[in-house]
Scaffold this motif. Structure first.
Motif, mmCIF file in Angstrom:
data_model
loop_
_atom_site.group_PDB
_atom_site.id
_atom_site.type_symbol
_atom_site.label_atom_id
_atom_site.label_comp_id
_atom_site.label_asym_id
_atom_site.label_seq_id
_atom_site.Cartn_x
_atom_site.Cartn_y
_atom_site.Cartn_z
ATOM 1 N N ARG A 64 0.834 -1.069 -0.044
ATOM 2 C CA ARG A 64 0.103 0.086 -0.113
ATOM 3 C C ARG A 64 0.953 1.100 -0.096
ATOM 4 N NH1 ARG A 64 -3.123 -0.368 5.294
ATOM 5 N NH2 ARG A 64 -1.282 -1.593 5.970
ATOM 6 N N THR A 65 0.514 2.336 -0.753
ATOM 7 C CA THR A 65 1.364 3.392 -0.809
ATOM 8 C C THR A 65 0.683 4.574 -1.121
ATOM 9 O OG1 THR A 65 2.990 1.881 -2.293
ATOM 10 C CG2 THR A 65 2.952 4.427 -2.609
ATOM 11 N N LEU A 66 1.370 5.681 -0.639
ATOM 12 C CA LEU A 66 0.772 7.249 -0.374
ATOM 13 C C LEU A 66 2.085 8.008 -1.033
ATOM 14 C CD1 LEU A 66 -1.083 9.395 0.654
ATOM 15 C CD2 LEU A 66 0.495 9.496 2.609
ATOM 16 N N ASP A 67 1.503 9.026 -2.089
ATOM 17 C CA ASP A 67 2.399 9.844 -2.740
ATOM 18 C C ASP A 67 2.170 11.226 -1.901
ATOM 19 O OD1 ASP A 67 4.348 9.013 -4.876
ATOM 20 O OD2 ASP A 67 2.382 7.977 -5.641
ATOM 21 N N ILE A 68 3.266 11.776 -1.233
ATOM 22 C CA ILE A 68 3.191 13.071 -0.687
ATOM 23 C C ILE A 68 4.353 13.869 -1.344
ATOM 24 C CG2 ILE A 68 1.793 12.322 1.142
ATOM 25 C CD1 ILE A 68 5.449 13.214 2.029
ATOM 26 N N GLY A 69 4.453 15.018 -0.864
ATOM 27 C CA GLY A 69 5.891 15.816 -1.073
ATOM 28 C C GLY A 69 5.612 17.347 -0.794
ATOM 29 N N VAL A 70 6.891 17.931 -0.572
ATOM 30 C CA VAL A 70 6.871 19.383 -0.136
ATOM 31 C C VAL A 70 6.341 20.249 -1.294
ATOM 32 C CG1 VAL A 70 8.239 21.175 0.732
ATOM 33 C CG2 VAL A 70 8.297 19.028 1.786
ATOM 34 N N SER A 71 5.801 21.352 -1.356
ATOM 35 C CA SER A 71 5.646 22.192 -2.243
ATOM 36 C C SER A 71 6.712 22.840 -2.578
ATOM 37 C CB SER A 71 4.320 23.327 -1.813
ATOM 38 O OG SER A 71 3.250 22.738 -1.605
ATOM 39 N N THR A 72 6.779 23.057 -4.057
ATOM 40 C CA THR A 72 8.208 23.551 -4.586
ATOM 41 C C THR A 72 7.859 24.486 -5.866
ATOM 42 O OG1 THR A 72 9.192 21.485 -3.940
ATOM 43 C CG2 THR A 72 10.319 22.714 -5.441
ATOM 44 N N PHE A 73 8.856 25.426 -6.043
ATOM 45 C CA PHE A 73 8.418 26.233 -7.487
ATOM 46 C C PHE A 73 9.772 25.824 -8.026
ATOM 47 C CE2 PHE A 73 6.418 30.239 -5.092
ATOM 48 C CZ PHE A 73 5.239 29.503 -5.214
ATOM 49 N N ALA A 74 9.561 25.930 -9.329
ATOM 50 C CA ALA A 74 10.859 25.853 -10.267
ATOM 51 C C ALA A 74 11.291 24.405 -10.565
ATOM 52 C CB ALA A 74 12.090 26.622 -10.055
ATOM 53 N N MET A 75 10.626 23.522 -10.352
ATOM 54 C CA MET A 75 11.100 22.001 -10.210
ATOM 55 C C MET A 75 11.766 21.594 -11.602
ATOM 56 S SD MET A 75 8.787 18.557 -9.704
ATOM 57 C CE MET A 75 8.075 19.037 -8.022
ATOM 58 N N HIS A 76 12.940 21.089 -11.229
ATOM 59 C CA HIS A 76 13.655 20.512 -12.390
ATOM 60 C C HIS A 76 14.637 21.683 -12.859
ATOM 61 C CE1 HIS A 76 11.831 16.535 -13.629
ATOM 62 N NE2 HIS A 76 11.938 16.618 -12.269
ATOM 63 N N SER A 77 14.468 22.790 -12.522
ATOM 64 C CA SER A 77 15.540 23.898 -12.678
ATOM 65 C C SER A 77 16.729 23.773 -12.085
ATOM 66 C CB SER A 77 14.932 25.279 -12.088
ATOM 67 O OG SER A 77 15.858 26.202 -12.536
ATOM 68 N N ILE A 78 17.901 24.619 -12.430
ATOM 69 C CA ILE A 78 19.262 24.424 -11.866
ATOM 70 C C ILE A 78 19.066 24.900 -10.272
ATOM 71 C CG2 ILE A 78 20.264 26.481 -12.551
ATOM 72 C CD1 ILE A 78 22.799 25.040 -13.166
ATOM 73 N N ARG A 79 17.998 25.541 -10.157
ATOM 74 C CA ARG A 79 17.846 26.267 -8.502
ATOM 75 C C ARG A 79 16.234 26.323 -8.337
ATOM 76 N NH1 ARG A 79 21.316 28.005 -5.066
ATOM 77 N NH2 ARG A 79 20.544 29.569 -3.497
ATOM 78 N N GLU A 80 15.979 25.486 -7.424
ATOM 79 C CA GLU A 80 14.606 25.383 -7.260
ATOM 80 C C GLU A 80 14.440 26.216 -5.724
ATOM 81 O OE1 GLU A 80 14.040 20.934 -8.788
ATOM 82 O OE2 GLU A 80 14.979 21.102 -6.908
ATOM 83 N N LEU A 81 12.908 26.231 -5.335
ATOM 84 C CA LEU A 81 12.485 26.988 -4.128
ATOM 85 C C LEU A 81 11.385 26.250 -3.368
ATOM 86 C CD1 LEU A 81 13.241 29.855 -3.268
ATOM 87 C CD2 LEU A 81 11.036 30.584 -4.012
ATOM 88 N N ALA A 82 11.540 26.183 -2.076
ATOM 89 C CA ALA A 82 10.636 25.431 -1.332
ATOM 90 C C ALA A 82 10.543 26.305 -0.064
ATOM 91 C CB ALA A 82 11.109 24.071 -0.760
ATOM 92 N N GLY A 83 9.580 26.029 0.671
ATOM 93 C CA GLY A 83 9.122 26.811 1.802
ATOM 94 C C GLY A 83 10.147 26.519 3.137
#
Length: 436
Positions: free
Chosen positions: A393-412
């Protein structure tokens, strides 16, 4: 300094060390060993004891760390957290030397779904694994990391491309080979000779005689940082998905020893996970079967277990809010995000999502949801791949992010520490995880 500030400083230090999947696993193994986890080898017999803490590495780029419950052994179920060690990047080709107009360049392949525009005009370094022949004629491998900014991909000036701000496209073959240096007249440089020199600098006793092959990634040398007028954000390369690897590690180190727990960090997620060390390979199932003891026990183990796949989520961008479903636009610093997709691009269901909401409420962490717009394609994670391969059984979760897959990303700045609290509660939750 607050607890969150201390955590974020440690996260930034981890990101600085973890420049390639090989360096990620090296850093995780070092942290695990310091926390009392014992290294195992896949080609040896294992003697697992209740209360024991262990880890095993495959290919130097994937790692599984686990603890055997003192009161509830593996057959009673395992609480699993999964993440991945790789990030989109530029990788050096096997014969990479390009000497053009008096400059030495390195030919590169694009690894994963990289956002290429931000790679221009950055101070780049190079790191990864090098295989070589030593003085005794033996094949050996070692990690290297130049650390210093040794390369750059300059943009073409606006004067020479007047449509750059309207329609610039990037040719991955011709537009992005980094420049390493300027050559003197008649000078020839062999890339493998540069690597051998670097090997001997970082590993003086390695006895490297000849570089045979390599897996090397360029990366941005700008360090991770807490940014924003009020310090609201973390900016860094490789937040997707090293943030989740580090969060999983911190939660695992809080394990109370009662139930069996596991953290898996797989390589090759960004290119489909189909490899010996990827989530679509046999690594995790092999470890779980050895934890169980036999095939019948393994079937009972997987039926009683649950995986939380942690991989960053798309935060709603204030300049592009129309790219989100209006009721499912996660905000940075508002808690972890449950990712849901009716076509099983994410493996969450009502039961696994309900358990996560309950755990988060117990530690007073808010929870958000993400569903992609119905007229847009949805990405995926190791969650559905692992669920399909292992049957857990599986759950997919994550932290909110801007600019995913950029050379520089942003998270809270608050989100990673809050996710540790939820995952630590998951690892230490008393009793069964719910009926199948």
């Amino acid at each position: 300094m607050s607890e969150q500030d201390t955590f974020n400083n440690d996260l930034c230090a981890f990101l600085a060390r973890a420049t390639t999947p090989f360096h990620v696993v090296s850093a995780l193994a070092e942290e695990l060993a310091a926390a009392g986890f014992i290294a195992l080898a896949e080609d040896e017999a294992w003697s697992l004891q209740p209360g024991g803490r262990y880890y095993v590495v495959r290919n130097g780029s994937s790692i599984v760390a686990f603890g055997i419950g003192e009161q509830a052994g593996p057959e009673e179920g395992v609480r699993l957290v999964g993440a991945h060690t790789d990030s989109p990047c530029l990788m050096a080709k096997p014969s990479p030397e390009r000497q053009r107009q008096g400059y030495l360049q390195v030919g590169v392949q694009v690894y994963g779904g990289a956002l290429l525009n931000p790679w221009f005009d950055r101070d780049l370094s190079l790191a990864g694994r090098v295989s070589f022949r030593d003085a005794q004629g033996q094949l050996r491998s070692a990690l290297i990391d130049f650390r210093d900014p040794i390369a750059v991909i300059p943009s073409l000036a606006i004067h020479l491309d007047r449509e750059a701000n309207n329609s610039r496209t990037i040719n991955a073959q011709t537009d992005i080979p980094p420049i390493l240096c300027q050559l003197t007249e008649g000078e020839k440089v062999e890339f493998r000779a540069l690597l051998r020199e670097r090997l001997l600098q970082e590993h003086p006793d390695c006895g490297a005689q000849e570089v045979l092959d390599f897996e090397l990634c360029f990366y941005d040398t700008q360090p991770a940082a807490v940014v924003g007028l009020r310090g609201d954000f973390i900016a860094s390369a490789r937040l997707d998905n090293l943030l989740s690897c580090y969060v999983g590690l911190c939660a695992l180190k809080q394990w109370d020893g009662v139930s069996s727990v596991l953290l898996v960090c797989n390589d090759h997620e960004e290119v489909g996970s189909l490899s010996a060390s990827g989530a679509q390979g046999p690594f995790l199932a092999s470890v779980l079967e050895r934890m169980a003891g036999d095939r019948a026990a393994y079937a009972r183990l997987t039926d009683r277990s649950m995986l939380i796949s942690a991989d960053n989520a798309h935060g709603i961008h204030p300049n592009y809010a129309d790219r989100h479903d209006e009721n499912h636009g996660p905000l940075l610093n508002r808690g972890p995000v449950i990712k849901i997709n009716a076509s099983q691009r994410y493996a969450s269901n009502s039961e696994t999502a309900g358990l996560f909401r309950m755990l988060a409420a117990e530690v007073e962490v808010p929870v958000q949801s993400f569903v992609v717009r119905s007229d847009m394609a949805c990405g995926s994670t190791i969650g559905p791949i692992t669920a399909g391969a292992v049957g857990v059984r599986t759950l997919d979760i994550g932290v909110s992010t801007f600019a995913m897959h950029s050379i520089r990303e942003l998270a809270g700045a608050a989100d990673a520490a809050n996710l540790v609290r939820v995952l630590a509660r998951f690892y230490n939750f008393p009793g069964a995880l719910g009926a199948r």
